[in-house]
Design an enzyme around this catalytic site. Structure first.
Site, PDB file in Angstrom:
ATOM      1  N   GLU A   1       0.781  -1.239   0.000  1.00 32.11           N
ATOM      2  CA  GLU A   1       0.000   0.000   0.000  1.00 32.11           C
ATOM      3  C   GLU A   1       0.811   1.288   0.000  1.00 32.11           C
ATOM      4  O   GLU A   1       0.392   2.279  -0.594  1.00 32.11           O
ATOM      5  CB  GLU A   1      -0.930   0.004   1.225  1.00 32.11           C
ATOM      6  CG  GLU A   1      -1.979  -1.092   1.226  1.00 32.11           C
ATOM      7  CD  GLU A   1      -3.012  -0.924   0.120  1.00 32.11           C
ATOM      8  OE1 GLU A   1      -3.198   0.202  -0.367  1.00 32.11           O
ATOM      9  OE2 GLU A   1      -3.626  -1.932  -0.268  1.00 32.11           O
TER      10      GLU A   1
ATOM     11  N   SER B   1     -48.417 -33.020  38.908  1.00 30.53           N
ATOM     12  CA  SER B   1     -48.175 -33.279  40.328  1.00 30.53           C
ATOM     13  C   SER B   1     -46.909 -32.626  40.872  1.00 30.53           C
ATOM     14  O   SER B   1     -46.731 -32.554  42.086  1.00 30.53           O
ATOM     15  CB  SER B   1     -48.103 -34.786  40.587  1.00 30.53           C
ATOM     16  OG  SER B   1     -49.401 -35.339  40.631  1.00 30.53           O
TER      17      SER B   1
END
Length: 822
Positions: A90, A464
């Site tokens: 770059e 239950s």
């Protein structure tokens, strides 16, 4: 000296004038643009978007949320070779120029002047790219380019080179949601930056120029072209590497592949709960701020819960036999294994069950192709549980499921077994009984198959397993474990003349029986009579103290049979009050939250059950915070457990429980509020331990612990199966049912479908855990009569004594088998 011709003088004067005007115009433009440039100092405190990390209690990764993969890294932690690869790609003169590379600008201007291209390479330094990434848009114009250059020069004046380079490496996009070089290294190679080879570093350096169309995964040819013909030669030309190193790196083939950050603790339902809770607390953008969330999940217990659920659901499903595959694919005549495997592209694995396509069957078994293209033959040992021949199991094109039969043997060659996804679903919730901390949670058979969290979102009838809450309410009204209640037919009529005849599952009746035995045998008619005796409205108000919403409790006698619609998490919370001595704890799962810099932004301070410390404080220290007084809705649940003014029993007639030694309170502790009288909590504990010893949950005796207790639960037509119980420091609830509310099958009671999962999980959870203290709290008296021994509240002794003296010995078990239907 001859005078210049008038025309030439005018031309020169006009040129100078134009130059001055141009210079002034440029100066004014520069001044105008410079005045509007943003403050580059903000870059030093900028917050890059970073995912949210979710961890188990030991710090292992449990979840990762966010659209962007980004793991910011300091420039000093980026290896020199990686830095040089990006500089070569770059901006090789990055450390020499002052933000603008005039040679590059001149080259770009020349190309603009000599070519027809509107976009030309060169001219943008790393500093300019950072300016564009952080401050500017993607507009392509001379004005934007000038702003970019001015901003780059400003950045160079105010920031260091390494700061700018670090911003570039962390901000750049590398495709596939990877932002920043560290995230790119992990995603494409599964490596840290320090582990990257030269060819990999060069590959990544060439990616930001074409992140979507030229990354090494989506277009390896284009990426390799840039790596081999530009970046590596340029690194060699700049002296960063030798020519030999460059040639060796060029010879390495492209080998990038997707690598998601590994999840170390599998708890997807909990991870999603964390995501939702974090959004509720901190806002919708919480998944991009880099928060680190540590949960209360114990990785060992979570793994045990996952295995218990998978094994339990497989056993349940196999009881009901093989089902014909419900999905087929069309296999082309000339398809090879990889082409067949692509037919499974959108079919995820579920609960360890991998998808496979049947390609044929014969005397040797069923031949299938897995999603990775491998071909497997499933012989008789792999299909034996089905009771079907190979040809009857599946036909060519059927999509079936297979699993590793020897998954518990790492390193061994896979031994595949045919299987199927269960029709039923399940949920498991395990809490620390004293604090409410969530230790393990499973919200369904497979999160990949269905993300609906049944542990927290599904409301089902507990049957239950709800009875202990009703019994607790009855004990507050004067009943106790030794009270006599009639187990006999009863008919209720409403004002419209409708009749209701509740039944026991066994179809018979035991007559007069102790309340303890009624719970052990899960007698429905006793529960109905108890609720009728104490009153429905009273029971609803009392039971709400366990954390249930009163409006969700049925306002009629059917509540006694567990017809309320409750989540497994809420049931587990209610059972915690029995296990911890009567305190109401609040389930929680986020222990702490840290921001990206490691600073604590939240740390949980849970309300804790503490029977022996609620009224005591350390000398000179403030008393611990008490969330709520011990009087709730008119009920006095004093921490000491005693009742003021209660008559002491005669010393020769009974043993009286003693107060436990009080201990100093940590001033930072938050003491949980009372839910019920600690003596009632202990009585229900004792009764539910008997459910395990000789009731509907005797299979749990395999755990070999005296402090284990619980209650089974089932509903009409076996639509729901439950087991909720406690042992050691944990309280755990397991539910099994179908999302469509259809029956689980004949006799699929809580003790058959849910209890085995609970036992499997608790075997791991209780390892090396000391037994819970089983001594009764203060304010209780041991009463003996006719061979029956019970611990009662002191105020209940006189009332019950006449009943005990008249009661026949009922230690012998009833002839009928103890079932649990509601």
């Amino acid at each position: 000296m001859p005078r210049l011709p008038r025309t030439l003088r005018l031309v020169l004067l006009g040129g100078v004038t134009l130059a001055v005007i141009g210079a002034i115009a440029i100066a004014l433009l520069v001044a105008s643009l410079s005045a509007k440039l943003p403050d580059v100092q903000a870059l030093r405190t900028t917050e890059l978007q970073e995912p949210m990390y979710v961890y188990a209690s030991d710090g292992r990764l449990m979840g990762l949320f966010g659209e962007m993969r980004r793991y910011p890294v300091d420039i000093k932690d980026v290896p020199e070779r990686v830095q040089r690869a990006f500089l070569a790609a770059e901006d090789a003169r990055f450390y020499q120029h002052h933000g603008v590379d005039y040679k590059g600008v001149a080259r770009a201007v020349w190309l603009l002047a000599t070519t027809s291209d509107k976009r030309v390479p060169g001219g943008s330094t790393i500093t300019q790219q950072v300016a564009r990434q952080y401050f500017l848009d993607s507009e392509y114009s001379y004005a934007r380019k000038l702003r970019e250059m001015l901003l780059a020069m400003k950045m160079e004046r105010e920031l260091g080179k390494d700061e700018i380079f670090g911003l570039y490496l962390n901000k750049s996009f590398f495709g596939n949601r990877a932002y920043g070089v560290a995230a790119a290294a992990e995603f494409y190679y599964g490596k840290t930056l320090a582990e990257l080879t030269l060819d990999e570093a060069a590959t990544l350096a060439g990616t930001p120029k074409f992140p979507s169309s030229g990354n090494p995964l989506d277009n390896p040819t284009r990426n390799r072209e840039r790596r081999d013909h530009y970046i590596l030669p340029r690194m060699a030309a700049l002296g960063y590497i030798s020519a030999a190193e460059a040639e060796a790196a060029k010879a390495v083939p492209m080998h990038a592949s997707p690598h998601e950050r590994p999840i170390e603790v599998h708890a997807p339902y909990v991870a999603e709960m964390v995501r939702r809770e974090m959004i509720a607390r901190f806002g919708e953008d919480v998944v991009s701020k880099g928060y680190h969330v540590t949960t209360t999940i114990d990785p060992v217990l979570q793994a045990a819960a996952d295995k218990a659920v998978a094994d339990g659901m497989r056993v349940y499903d196999h009881r009901h036999g093989w089902r014909k595959p419900d999905r087929q694919v069309e296999i082309p005549a000339d398809a090879d294994p990889m082409a067949i495997a692509r037919l499974l592209r959108n079919t995820p694995a579920q609960g360890g069950l991998l998808p496979a396509v049947v390609v044929g069957s014969g005397s040797d078994g069923v031949r299938v192709v897995l999603a990775d293209g491998s071909e497997v033959t499933l012989g008789s040992s792999a299909t034996g549980w089905t009771g079907k021949s190979a040809s009857a199991l599946a036909q060519r094109g059927d999509v079936v499921r297979v699993r590793r039969g020897n998954a518990d043997k790492p390193g061994a060659a896979p031994e595949w077994v045919i299987d199927q996804i269960p029709r039923a679903q399940t949920a498991l919730v395990s809490l620390d009984a004293d604090t409410g901390a969530l230790r393990a949670l499973v919200g369904g058979f497979s999160y990949a198959g269905n993300k609906f969290n049944r542990a927290t979102q599904a409301r089902r009838q507990p049957g239950s397993s709800f009875k202990p809450f009703l019994y607790a309410a009855a004990f507050e009204r004067g009943f106790n474990p030794a009270s006599i209640v009639l187990d006999a037919p009863v008919v209720f009529k409403d004002r419209a003349g409708h009749t209701w005849r509740p039944q026991n599952d066994s179809g018979n009746f035991a007559g007069p029986m102790r309340v303890r035995e009624a719970l052990v045998q899960s007698r429905n008619l006793v529960s109905v009579r108890l609720l009728d005796a104490i009153g429905v409205e009273y029971a609803r108000r009392y039971i709400s103290h366990f954390g249930f919403e009163e409006q969700r409790l049925p306002p009629n006698l059917s509540m006694s049979l567990g017809t309320a619609s409750l989540t497994p998490l809420s049931v587990a919370r209610g059972y915690a009050a029995f296990a911890n001595g009567g305190f109401l704890v609040t389930p929680w799962f986020i222990d702490s939250v840290r921001d990206r810099s490691g600073k604590d932004v939240f740390r949980e301070k849970p309300a804790t059950a503490c029977p022996s410390c609620a009224l005591v404080q350390a000398p000179g220290q403030p008393v611990a915070t008490v969330v709520q007084s011990t009087t709730v809705d008119g009920f006095d649940f004093g921490p000491a457990g005693g009742t003021p003014g209660a008559a002491a029993p005669p010393a020769q007639a009974a043993t009286v429980s003693k107060p436990r030694p009080a201990r100093p309170v940590d001033p930072a502790m938050v003491v949980a509020p009372r839910a019920i009288d600690p003596r009632v909590a202990w009585q229900l504990q004792s009764m539910m331990r008997d459910v395990v010893k000789r009731g509907t949950a005797t299979d749990a005796r395999v755990l070999g612990r005296e402090d284990v207790g619980g209650k089974t639960g089932s509903t009409n037509d076996h639509r729901d199966a439950w087991f909720s119980g406690f042992g050691g420091p944990y309280v755990t609830t397991v539910w099994v049912g179908r999302d469509d509310f259809k029956s689980l099958g004949y006799r699929e009671y809580g003790g058959k479908a849910a209890l085995p999962i609970w036992i499997s999980y608790m075997k791991t959870a209780l390892k090396e855990q000391p037994p819970r203290d089983l001594e009764p709290p203060a304010g209780m008296v041991e009463v003996k009569a006719n061979g029956v021994v019970e611990w009662l509240k002191v105020e209940d002794q006189e009332r019950i004594q006449d009943e005990l003296d008249a009661m026949p010995d009922q230690d012998a078990q009833p002839d009928e088998e103890a079932f649990d239907i509601f």
